[in-house]
Design a protein around this motif. Structure first.
Motif, PDB file in Angstrom:
ATOM      1  N   GLU A  30       0.808  -1.217   0.000  1.00  0.00           N
ATOM      2  CA  GLU A  30       0.000   0.000   0.000  1.00  0.00           C
ATOM      3  C   GLU A  30       0.845   1.274   0.000  1.00  0.00           C
ATOM      4  O   GLU A  30       0.597   2.184  -0.785  1.00  0.00           O
ATOM      5  N   THR A  68      -4.424   3.092  -1.880  1.00  0.00           N
ATOM      6  CA  THR A  68      -5.618   3.409  -1.083  1.00  0.00           C
ATOM      7  C   THR A  68      -5.883   4.911  -1.052  1.00  0.00           C
ATOM      8  O   THR A  68      -6.676   5.383  -0.251  1.00  0.00           O
ATOM      9  N   THR A  73      -9.558   2.501   0.506  1.00  0.00           N
ATOM     10  CA  THR A  73      -9.651   1.049   0.357  1.00  0.00           C
ATOM     11  C   THR A  73      -9.001   0.653  -0.958  1.00  0.00           C
ATOM     12  O   THR A  73      -9.318   1.206  -1.995  1.00  0.00           O
ATOM     13  N   SER A  74      -8.072  -0.298  -0.920  1.00  0.00           N
ATOM     14  CA  SER A  74      -7.417  -0.734  -2.152  1.00  0.00           C
ATOM     15  C   SER A  74      -8.392  -1.516  -3.022  1.00  0.00           C
ATOM     16  O   SER A  74      -9.412  -2.018  -2.548  1.00  0.00           O
ATOM     17  N   ASP A  77      -8.944  -4.941  -1.634  1.00  0.00           N
ATOM     18  CA  ASP A  77      -9.945  -5.030  -0.572  1.00  0.00           C
ATOM     19  C   ASP A  77     -11.355  -4.844  -1.122  1.00  0.00           C
ATOM     20  O   ASP A  77     -12.301  -5.466  -0.644  1.00  0.00           O
ATOM     21  N   GLN A  78     -11.507  -3.994  -2.108  1.00  0.00           N
ATOM     22  CA  GLN A  78     -12.820  -3.741  -2.682  1.00  0.00           C
ATOM     23  C   GLN A  78     -13.357  -4.960  -3.426  1.00  0.00           C
ATOM     24  O   GLN A  78     -14.566  -5.150  -3.529  1.00  0.00           O
TER      25      GLN A  78
END
Length: 115
Positions: A30, A68, A73-74, A77-78
């Motif tokens: 990240e 992010t 939210t990366s 993750d999404q």
């Protein structure tokens, strides 16, 4: 930046980005991705031709998918998909080759003279 450019030009195989890691040694991409994306924002117009090129855009997306910055939210993750998350989890291993590729493909842009 200059040191990285010199290293990539003279000896790209030794380029090794610095990653944040958890106490268990898990790589957290990240911060690297956010830094890369932040640097892109210095001149987004210059990046547009590269992003729209499929051969260039896909490796770039591998990095930006970890960022992010936009909403915290990366993309990983999404996705909320264990298989996609697993496939993207090792992106950090490809970063040296992706950065070397980006460096080589952008070489002409760095040599342009602004009048």
């Amino acid at each position: 930046y200059n040191q990285i450019c010199i290293e990539l030009a003279e000896c790209p195989e030794v380029y090794a980005p610095i990653y944040m890691r958890t106490e268990d040694g898990e790589v957290l991409l990240e911060d690297f991705a956010n830094g890369f994306f932040t640097a892109m924002h210095l001149d987004m117009d210059a990046w547009k031709p590269f992003v729209s090129d499929r051969d260039f855009g896909l490796p770039l997306a591998a990095i930006l998918g970890q960022s992010t910055i936009i909403d915290g939210t990366s993309w990983i993750d999404q996705l909320q998909d264990p298989l996609a998350n697993q496939a993207l989890a090792d992106t950090w291993r490809m970063i040296p080759q992706i950065i070397s590729f980006i460096h080589d493909q952008c070489a002409f842009a760095r040599t342009l003279t602004v009048h």
